[in-house]
Design a protein around this motif. Structure first.
Motif, short mmCIF file in Angstrom:
data_model
loop_
_atom_site.label_atom_id
_atom_site.label_comp_id
_atom_site.label_asym_id
_atom_site.label_seq_id
_atom_site.Cartn_x
_atom_site.Cartn_y
_atom_site.Cartn_z
N GLU A 1 0.83 -1.19 0.00
CA GLU A 1 0.00 0.00 0.00
C GLU A 1 0.87 1.25 0.00
O GLU A 1 1.95 1.28 0.54
N HIS A 2 0.33 2.32 -0.61
CA HIS A 2 1.06 3.59 -0.68
C HIS A 2 0.21 4.68 -0.02
O HIS A 2 -0.07 5.71 -0.60
N ASP A 3 -0.22 4.41 1.21
CA ASP A 3 -1.13 5.32 1.90
C ASP A 3 -0.50 6.69 2.16
O ASP A 3 -1.21 7.68 2.22
N ASN A 4 0.80 6.74 2.33
CA ASN A 4 1.45 7.99 2.70
C ASN A 4 1.63 8.94 1.52
O ASN A 4 1.89 10.11 1.71
N ALA B 1 0.72 27.44 -13.56
CA ALA B 1 0.04 27.00 -12.33
C ALA B 1 0.88 27.34 -11.11
O ALA B 1 2.11 27.31 -11.15
N GLN B 2 0.20 27.65 -10.02
CA GLN B 2 0.91 27.95 -8.78
C GLN B 2 1.42 26.68 -8.11
O GLN B 2 2.51 26.65 -7.54
N LYS B 3 0.63 25.61 -8.20
CA LYS B 3 1.02 24.34 -7.60
C LYS B 3 0.92 23.24 -8.65
O LYS B 3 -0.15 22.98 -9.19
N LYS B 4 2.05 22.63 -8.93
CA LYS B 4 2.11 21.62 -9.99
C LYS B 4 2.02 20.23 -9.35
O LYS B 4 3.04 19.63 -9.00
N THR B 5 0.81 19.72 -9.23
CA THR B 5 0.62 18.41 -8.59
C THR B 5 0.05 17.42 -9.58
O THR B 5 -0.60 17.80 -10.57
N ILE B 6 0.28 16.15 -9.29
CA ILE B 6 -0.30 15.06 -10.06
C ILE B 6 -0.56 13.91 -9.09
O ILE B 6 0.27 13.64 -8.21
N SER B 7 -1.71 13.28 -9.19
CA SER B 7 -2.05 12.20 -8.27
C SER B 7 -1.15 10.99 -8.51
O SER B 7 -0.53 10.87 -9.58
N TYR B 8 -1.12 10.11 -7.53
CA TYR B 8 -0.30 8.89 -7.66
C TYR B 8 -0.77 8.07 -8.86
O TYR B 8 0.05 7.61 -9.67
N THR C 1 5.01 0.49 -8.78
CA THR C 1 3.99 0.12 -7.80
C THR C 1 4.53 -0.81 -6.71
O THR C 1 3.94 -0.88 -5.62
N ALA C 2 5.62 -1.50 -7.00
CA ALA C 2 6.20 -2.40 -6.00
C ALA C 2 7.11 -1.67 -5.03
O ALA C 2 7.54 -2.25 -4.02
N LEU C 3 7.39 -0.39 -5.29
CA LEU C 3 8.30 0.38 -4.43
C LEU C 3 7.53 1.16 -3.37
O LEU C 3 6.43 1.66 -3.63
N PRO C 4 8.12 1.31 -2.18
CA PRO C 4 7.47 2.11 -1.12
C PRO C 4 7.77 3.60 -1.28
O PRO C 4 8.93 3.99 -1.49
N PHE C 5 6.74 4.43 -1.22
CA PHE C 5 6.90 5.89 -1.29
C PHE C 5 6.28 6.49 -0.03
O PHE C 5 5.09 6.79 0.02
#
Length: 267
Positions: A2-5, A84-91, A161-165
């Motif tokens: 899981e990558h909840d963080n 953009a002021q904040k350059k974000t992208i979802s997981y 996806t197998a790596l912890p972030f």
């Protein structure tokens, strides 16, 4: 795992200066529109004429279509992020962008290999050219490139996806590139970097080998025959080097030097 963080990543982009961002917004938008219109023109020209019956132009039309797809996976977000002021992208969005980027990029590479096969056939096997580059063979080569690109991109997504972030979520790039993502993983990824670098050069080696074979075959031809043969390959070789030089510069370097490659990968 899981990558909840980590639910989203922040793209640091190219520049921090606001004036430069506005100028680059206009420049990149014009370049993107030029790429789209240029590839559309190639597609319409080939599809609207008898050129589509020739294998080389059949591959070229598909290459143009793939180039539009490849460019559209990164450039629109790059352009909008400049203002953009904040350059974000979802997981999930990051994984999707990486998948489509590698899928279309690998597809282009495999099509270039197919075009090299076509050049080999026309130069080294002229009497059998019509048979070994029939429309059925061309369709098989295109399907093989799609399947190969799909496997390649799925493999990269599975690696991520197998790596912890769990730690920092700032990607030191303008899109979800593999090496900057590996730097954020909370584990040792040095072996993955070596493996990815090694496998990324396989198709380029295949192209080099094909042209070595072509050049060796030309030794028995007359000077006029060599000139005509080389003229048929010159445009393809130019495209190959324009496409592969940035990739070589990016992938032969380590993940620690990825930031230095950010601007260069625009090409």
């Amino acid at each position: 795992m899981e990558h909840d963080n980590i639910t989203e990543f922040i793209l640091l982009g190219l520049f921090s200066n606001e004036g430069v961002k506005v100028a680059c917004f206009v420049l990149f938008l014009l370049c993107y529109l030029t790429v789209l219109s240029g590839n559309l023109l190639i597609l319409l020209t080939i599809r609207g004429s008898c050129l589509s019956e020739k294998p080389m132009y059949f591959f070229l039309s598909y290459l143009s279509f793939t180039d539009v797809f490849f460019t559209s996976t990164m450039v629109p977000k790059l352009i909008t992020d400049l203002l953009a002021q904040k350059k974000t992208i979802s997981y999930q969005g990051c994984l999707a962008q990486m998948f489509y980027t590698h899928f279309s990029g690998a597809n282009k590479i495999f099509i270039l290999v197919a075009m090299a096969y076509d050049r080999y056939a026309v130069i080294c096997r002229p009497l059998q050219y019509v048979v070994i580059t029939s429309r059925q063979v061309c369709y098989v080569l295109v399907m093989a490139s799609i399947i190969g690109a799909f496997i390649h991109s799925v493999m990269y997504v599975l690696i991520i996806t197998a790596l912890p972030f769990y730690g920092p979520n700032q990607i030191d790039h303008y899109f979800c590139a593999i090496f900057p993502l590996l730097k954020l993983a909370c584990t040792d990824t040095s072996m993955l970097v070596i493996a990815i670098t090694s496998t990324s050069g396989v198709t380029f080696v295949a192209l080099v080998i094909s042209y070595i074979i072509i050049l060796s075959m030309l030794r028995t031809r007359s000077s006029e025959g060599r000139r005509k043969a080389l003229s048929t390959c010159s445009s393809h070789v130019t495209v190959v080097f324009i496409f592969f030089l940035p990739l070589i510069f990016t992938y032969v370097r380590t993940a620690d030097l990825a930031r230095n490659d950010t601007v260069f990968t625009l090409f």
